[in-house]
Design an enzyme around this catalytic site. Structure first.
Site, PDB file in Angstrom:
ATOM      1  N   LEU A 235       0.939  -1.286  -0.108  1.00  0.00           N
ATOM      2  CA  LEU A 235       0.000  -0.011  -0.047  1.00  0.00           C
ATOM      3  C   LEU A 235       0.775   1.377   0.043  1.00  0.00           C
ATOM      4  CD1 LEU A 235      -2.894   1.190   0.167  1.00  0.00           C
ATOM      5  CD2 LEU A 235      -2.541   1.257   2.799  1.00  0.00           C
TER       6      LEU A 235
ATOM      7  N   HIS B 208       5.933   3.029  11.685  1.00  0.00           N
ATOM      8  CA  HIS B 208       6.334   4.285  11.147  1.00  0.00           C
ATOM      9  C   HIS B 208       5.408   5.453  11.331  1.00  0.00           C
ATOM     10  CE1 HIS B 208       8.335   6.832   7.997  1.00  0.00           C
ATOM     11  NE2 HIS B 208       9.622   6.243   8.214  1.00  0.00           N
TER      12      HIS B 208
END
Length: 338
Positions: free
Chosen positions: A126, A230
């Site tokens: 993605l 992240h």
């Protein structure tokens, strides 16, 4: 209009550009031109394949801005992971150290190398370009995969997982990997990540510690990022949590990012989506609706503002939307509010 569709052979240049932009930690799109072409070839053949059970198929989608023709994002589904190459995770669990004699009782976290998700369906790859991270583009890129799974359920496993990108800096340095590198490996994180991305995983079995790792023996920096994502991945994991995905202690072996999972029947989009008969007319309304045709090689999905009533049997689409989805009056469309 933004349309999600299967990748095509002429999308190679766009996919290479996305691979450049995605940066370190994006294992599923390595900067290797031959492998990227193989990914496209494999996806095209997977969409064309007739199958009634999940195998080694990989379905790669792209998000296209129909006004410019530009490919601005990508997402994918692996039908069943670990059937050809071992699929590794660390599982975070506890062991108890106790002594009645000394009146000592201590719970200790450990990381154990495992292949527990072998055979599961994986959501992966993605990525959405910076300028397009707005409106419902990210939701379309992610949720349209659930519509595809709903419409072709026999092609996928009952357990769906997603590996979320772990913590690393702008240079691709991972605190978790730094500890592993110091004690077990002699390569930096981007190199290990790249080798995995191109399918060279034998070094994992050869060099990874074979016994459970006591978390409290890791560096403080490494301990702090276990199960953390992240910064760029936070919207993606929040979306998956809202879909019903949960974190059950499995983390990536390189950056310790979390892997989340859900059963197909518990995924909100799959559970809530309904089929409607298409009517062509003046489409208006203020409900943002995810729409998908029920096709395979010609799969198309988009998000549009419509007047939506889930109790109705039909849904009014404009000619423009119907054309983009390759639908005509009387066809069936799957829909659910975003």
């Amino acid at each position: 209009m933004m349309i999600l569709r299967p990748i095509q052979q002429n999308d190679y240049a766009a996919l290479l550009k996305i691979a450049h932009e995605s940066g370190h930690g994006f294992t599923s799109l390595p900067l290797n031109e031959e492998l990227l072409q193989k990914k496209i070839d494999h996806s095209v053949s997977s969409f064309a394949k007739q199958t009634s059970q999940p195998g080694d198929e990989g379905y790669l989608f792209v998000l296209e801005d129909t006004e410019t023709g530009e490919v601005v994002g990508t997402s994918a589904i692996e039908a069943a992971v670990g059937l050809d190459d071992a699929f590794y995770h660390y599982h975070l669990s506890k062991v108890i150290h106790s002594s009645r004699t000394l009146d000592v009782y201590k719970a200790v976290d450990i990381l154990t190398l495992c292949n527990d998700y072998t055979g599961a369906t994986e959501l992966c790859t993605l990525f959405l370009k910076d300028g397009y991270r707005k409106n419902c583009n990210g939701k379309l890129l992610s949720k349209a995969r659930f519509m595809f799974i709903k419409q072709h359920e026999q092609r996928f496993a009952q357990t769906v997982i997603a590996e979320m990108r772990g913590v690393s800096d702008e240079n691709g340095s991972s605190p978790f990997w730094q500890w592993l590198e110091e004690h077990f490996f002699s390569m930096d994180f981007p190199t290990a990540d790249y080798l995995t991305g191109i399918g060279q995983k034998v070094f994992i079995a050869e060099l990874m510690p074979k016994y459970p790792i006591y978390v409290n023996l890791l560096s403080k920096d490494a301990q702090a990022v276990i199960g953390k994502v992240h910064d760029n991945t936070r919207p993606a994991i929040e979306l998956l949590k809202n879909e019903g995905f949960t974190f059950n202690g499995y983390v990536d072996i390189f950056d310790a990012g979390p892997t989340v999972e859900a059963k197909v029947d518990n995924i909100a989009t799959i559970r809530n989506a309904k089929d409607f008969k298409v009517e062509i007319g003046e489409a208006s309304g203020d409900t943002m609706v995810l729409l998908a045709n029920g096709k395979l090689e010609d799969y198309r999905a988009t998000v549009a503002a419509l007047s939506f009533d889930e109790r109705a049997s039909s849904l009014i689409l404009s000619q423009q939307i119907a054309d983009a989805l390759q639908l005509k009056s009387g066809d069936t469309v799957s829909a659910t509010p975003v």
